[in-house]
Design a protein around this motif. Structure first.
Motif, PDB file in Angstrom:
ATOM      1  N   UNK A   6      48.162   2.303  41.669  1.00 13.16           N
ATOM      2  CA  UNK A   6      48.155   2.960  42.970  1.00 13.16           C
ATOM      3  C   UNK A   6      49.492   3.671  43.167  1.00 13.16           C
ATOM      4  N   UNK A   7      49.450   4.981  43.386  1.00 11.38           N
ATOM      5  CA  UNK A   7      50.627   5.749  43.784  1.00 11.38           C
ATOM      6  C   UNK A   7      50.817   5.401  45.258  1.00 11.38           C
ATOM      7  N   UNK A   8      51.592   4.343  45.518  1.00 13.31           N
ATOM      8  CA  UNK A   8      51.534   3.650  46.799  1.00 13.31           C
ATOM      9  C   UNK A   8      52.303   4.302  47.945  1.00 13.31           C
ATOM     10  N   UNK A   9      53.276   5.137  47.654  1.00 16.69           N
ATOM     11  CA  UNK A   9      53.983   5.799  48.745  1.00 16.69           C
ATOM     12  C   UNK A   9      52.995   6.672  49.510  1.00 16.69           C
ATOM     13  N   UNK A  10      52.816   6.390  50.782  1.00 18.57           N
ATOM     14  CA  UNK A  10      51.934   7.154  51.669  1.00 18.57           C
ATOM     15  C   UNK A  10      50.459   7.081  51.279  1.00 18.57           C
ATOM     16  N   UNK A  11      50.049   6.067  50.541  1.00 15.89           N
ATOM     17  CA  UNK A  11      48.638   5.906  50.198  1.00 15.89           C
ATOM     18  C   UNK A  11      47.921   5.194  51.352  1.00 15.89           C
ATOM     19  N   UNK A  12      46.905   5.831  51.934  1.00 13.85           N
ATOM     20  CA  UNK A  12      46.237   5.228  53.090  1.00 13.85           C
ATOM     21  C   UNK A  12      45.160   4.199  52.750  1.00 13.85           C
TER      22      UNK A  12
END
Length: 150
Positions: A6-12
């Motif tokens: 998961x590209x987790x920065x700002x992932x909703x």
């Protein structure tokens, strides 16, 4: 073995991805520059990379490959992951493949050119909503199942 990155920065859709990964018993790796709480779920790990442009993207792209699934809104990262053989899904449930990634890159570049030529151009899409989450859940479940089967 399949891993969900998961590209987790700002992932909703981190919570939704964790639910699907847990149901399918797939390890999930959240990659970010910080500011995210670690999950108590033993299938979920958190990787905090150094601050900097595209550092998290590079970490994911260097590790993903055939059989893996990547969740990202970042089109250049999606392109790198598709080329590495991973399956890529966006938070709205759209699956990016070799067949459509070139078009998405071209559109991204076009919109970037338009924004730089007209500083008053107000881009932006519709708000992220319940329908997007539902589409993501269905698509991720399907893509993870396909990835696990090979």
């Amino acid at each position: 073995m399949t891993t969900l990155y998961i590209d987790a920065d700002a992932c909703p859709v981190k919570a939704e991805a964790e639910r699907v990964a847990t149901r399918q018993a797939v390890p999930m790796v959240l990659v970010c520059n910080g500011g995210i709480r670690p999950s108590a779920n033993p299938l979920v790990s958190l990787v905090i990379v150094d601050a900097g442009l595209d550092v998290a993207d590079g970490w994911i792209a260097d590790r993903c490959g055939p059989g893996d699934v990547v969740v990202t809104s970042d089109i250049p990262l999606a392109d790198r992951c598709v080329k590495a053989g991973a399956r890529v899904i966006q938070p709205n449930g759209e699956v990016l493949t070799e067949a459509n990634i070139g078009q998405r890159l071209a559109l991204r570049d076009l919109m970037s050119d338009i924004r730089s030529a007209d500083p008053f151009h107000q881009g932006g899409g519709r708000p992220f909503g319940k329908t997007d989450r539902a589409q993501f859940l269905q698509a991720l479940d399907r893509v993870l199942t396909q990835a696990r089967r090979g």
